[in-house]
Design a protein around this motif. Structure first.
Motif, short mmCIF file in Angstrom:
data_model
loop_
_atom_site.label_atom_id
_atom_site.label_comp_id
_atom_site.label_asym_id
_atom_site.label_seq_id
_atom_site.Cartn_x
_atom_site.Cartn_y
_atom_site.Cartn_z
N ASP A 16 0.83 -1.20 0.00
CA ASP A 16 0.00 0.00 0.00
C ASP A 16 0.86 1.25 0.00
O ASP A 16 2.06 1.20 0.27
CB ASP A 16 -0.99 0.00 1.18
CG ASP A 16 -0.30 0.03 2.53
OD1 ASP A 16 0.62 0.83 2.73
OD2 ASP A 16 -0.71 -0.76 3.43
N ALA A 17 0.23 2.37 -0.32
CA ALA A 17 0.96 3.62 -0.49
C ALA A 17 1.61 4.10 0.80
O ALA A 17 2.56 4.89 0.77
CB ALA A 17 0.02 4.70 -1.03
N ALA A 18 1.13 3.62 1.96
CA ALA A 18 1.70 4.03 3.25
C ALA A 18 2.94 3.22 3.62
O ALA A 18 3.58 3.49 4.62
CB ALA A 18 0.66 3.90 4.35
N GLY A 19 3.27 2.20 2.83
CA GLY A 19 4.46 1.40 3.10
C GLY A 19 4.17 0.02 3.65
O GLY A 19 5.10 -0.75 3.89
N GLY A 20 2.90 -0.33 3.84
CA GLY A 20 2.56 -1.66 4.32
C GLY A 20 2.77 -2.70 3.23
O GLY A 20 2.58 -2.43 2.04
N LEU A 21 3.18 -3.89 3.64
CA LEU A 21 3.48 -4.95 2.67
C LEU A 21 3.13 -6.30 3.27
O LEU A 21 3.30 -6.52 4.47
CB LEU A 21 4.96 -4.90 2.28
CG LEU A 21 5.49 -5.92 1.28
CD1 LEU A 21 6.63 -5.31 0.48
CD2 LEU A 21 6.00 -7.18 1.98
N ALA A 22 2.64 -7.22 2.42
CA ALA A 22 2.37 -8.58 2.86
C ALA A 22 2.57 -9.52 1.68
O ALA A 22 2.27 -9.17 0.53
CB ALA A 22 0.94 -8.71 3.40
N ALA A 23 3.09 -10.72 1.95
CA ALA A 23 3.31 -11.70 0.88
C ALA A 23 3.56 -13.06 1.49
O ALA A 23 4.08 -13.18 2.61
CB ALA A 23 4.50 -11.30 0.01
N ASN A 24 3.19 -14.09 0.76
CA ASN A 24 3.52 -15.46 1.12
C ASN A 24 4.64 -15.94 0.20
O ASN A 24 4.49 -15.89 -1.03
CB ASN A 24 2.30 -16.37 0.97
CG ASN A 24 1.19 -16.03 1.95
OD1 ASN A 24 1.46 -15.66 3.09
ND2 ASN A 24 -0.04 -16.14 1.51
N LEU A 25 5.74 -16.37 0.80
CA LEU A 25 6.90 -16.80 0.03
C LEU A 25 7.04 -18.32 0.10
O LEU A 25 6.82 -18.92 1.15
CB LEU A 25 8.18 -16.16 0.57
CG LEU A 25 8.22 -14.64 0.69
CD1 LEU A 25 9.59 -14.21 1.22
CD2 LEU A 25 7.93 -13.98 -0.63
N SER A 26 7.43 -18.92 -1.00
CA SER A 26 7.76 -20.34 -1.01
C SER A 26 8.73 -20.59 -2.15
O SER A 26 8.74 -19.85 -3.14
CB SER A 26 6.50 -21.20 -1.19
OG SER A 26 5.87 -20.91 -2.43
N GLY A 27 9.55 -21.62 -2.00
CA GLY A 27 10.48 -21.90 -3.08
C GLY A 27 11.51 -22.95 -2.73
O GLY A 27 11.43 -23.62 -1.70
N THR A 28 12.50 -23.04 -3.61
CA THR A 28 13.59 -24.00 -3.47
C THR A 28 14.90 -23.31 -3.80
O THR A 28 14.96 -22.49 -4.73
CB THR A 28 13.40 -25.19 -4.44
OG1 THR A 28 12.13 -25.80 -4.18
CG2 THR A 28 14.49 -26.23 -4.25
N ILE A 29 15.94 -23.64 -3.06
CA ILE A 29 17.26 -23.08 -3.32
C ILE A 29 18.31 -24.16 -3.13
O ILE A 29 18.17 -25.04 -2.26
CB ILE A 29 17.56 -21.88 -2.38
CG1 ILE A 29 18.86 -21.20 -2.80
CG2 ILE A 29 17.57 -22.30 -0.92
CD1 ILE A 29 19.07 -19.85 -2.13
#
Length: 295
Positions: free
Chosen positions: A177-190
């Protein structure tokens, strides 16, 4: 050209700009309502020096930048194609060659500056002064996915995918959002060789992971439901960092094969750790137990 103040628009017969480093041109009509048809481009001058931004340790140089934009259709649901390329970008601790970024929006409102589309970013080669970071981006970097831009300045995506030569990461339910809020679900392989040449011996060849990451408008950061698993190791936990620097974390990990560190040792280790206090001087409560350890 022709200015259309009643429609917040303009008709450009031909616009040109030239400096010692860049040239630009544009033509067409752009406005917040009615039909639009705009083409614009920016190109580097022949033998132009790299563009530089910032100073000291924050200095960034940009070589061979090119940009083009095409806008067509109705201003309330316009088709927008933006393409940016550069031969190289370099800073004090990184360099990247062969950059291409393409954004395509099939329904973009020039009135509200909102719409849905896709992004596709590729970097052919990346270098870093940090050895782990350099190995993590080996083989270049690619990012692609659908995105939505909101009238309020927000950015969201159901899924963005990031790939390098040694890692694949999915970013699901991304929201900013424009106020700087952030959310995400991360998944993967390394690949574990990213950590060190010895890491695959006691972790296994690859690690899969997942976590929910968030940052609120005050700057507080949280990592919840973190889980990582490889052939010989597992880890899980939650981490929170407040805007005033207070940290709290609960982490559990286990390694079933420590022989990679010393072939004279068999068995594994279990670890439980709690972290609290100021992030600049945290307090640790750690318990380490052996699991059928033999020397």
């Amino acid at each position: 050209g022709l200015i259309e103040p009643d429609r917040n628009g303009a008709v450009i017969d031909i616009f040109t700009f030239s400096s010692s480093q860049l040239s630009a041109q544009a033509r067409g009509r752009v406005a917040r309502e009615g039909d639009v048809d705009l083409t614009a481009s920016v190109l580097p001058q022949a033998d132009a020096a790299a563009l530089e931004f910032g100073e000291g340790a924050s200095l960034v140089s940009l070589s061979g930048p090119k940009a083009s934009v095409r806008v067509s259709g109705n201003a309330r649901q316009a088709a927008v194609h933006l393409e940016i390329t550069a031969d190289s970008v370099a800073g004090s601790d990184f360099d990247a060659d062969g950059l291409t970024a393409v954004a395509d929006f099939d329904q973009f409102s020039l009135d509200t500056r909102s719409g849905t589309g896709s992004v596709d970013v590729k970097i052919a080669a990346v270098g870093s002064s940090n050895d782990v970071a350099a190995r993590a981006v080996a083989g270049g970097v690619a990012l692609a996915g659908k995105i939505a831009l909101g009238e309020d300045g927000s950015i969201s995506s159901d899924r963005l995918q990031v790939r390098t030569g040694v890692a694949a990461v999915a970013i699901d339910d991304f929201a900013f959002d424009a106020a700087g809020g952030l959310a995400a679900n991360l998944s993967g392989t390394i690949r574990n060789a990213v950590l060190s040449a010895q890491a695959p011996d006691f972790l296994g060849p690859d690690t899969t992971f997942e976590a929910k990451v968030s940052r609120d408008d005050s700057g507080a950061v949280a990592v919840n439901g973190f889980q990582a698993s490889s052939e010989f190791a597992k880890a899980s936990g939650d981490i929170a960092l407040t805007s005033d620097g207070e940290i709290s974390a609960a982490i559990k990990a286990s390694v079933s094969k420590v022989a990679g560190a010393d072939t004279a040792i068999s068995g594994g280790l279990n670890l439980a750790a709690n972290v609290s206090g100021k992030s600049s001087a945290p307090a640790f409560d750690v318990t380490l137990t052996g699991n059928e350890l033999m020397v």
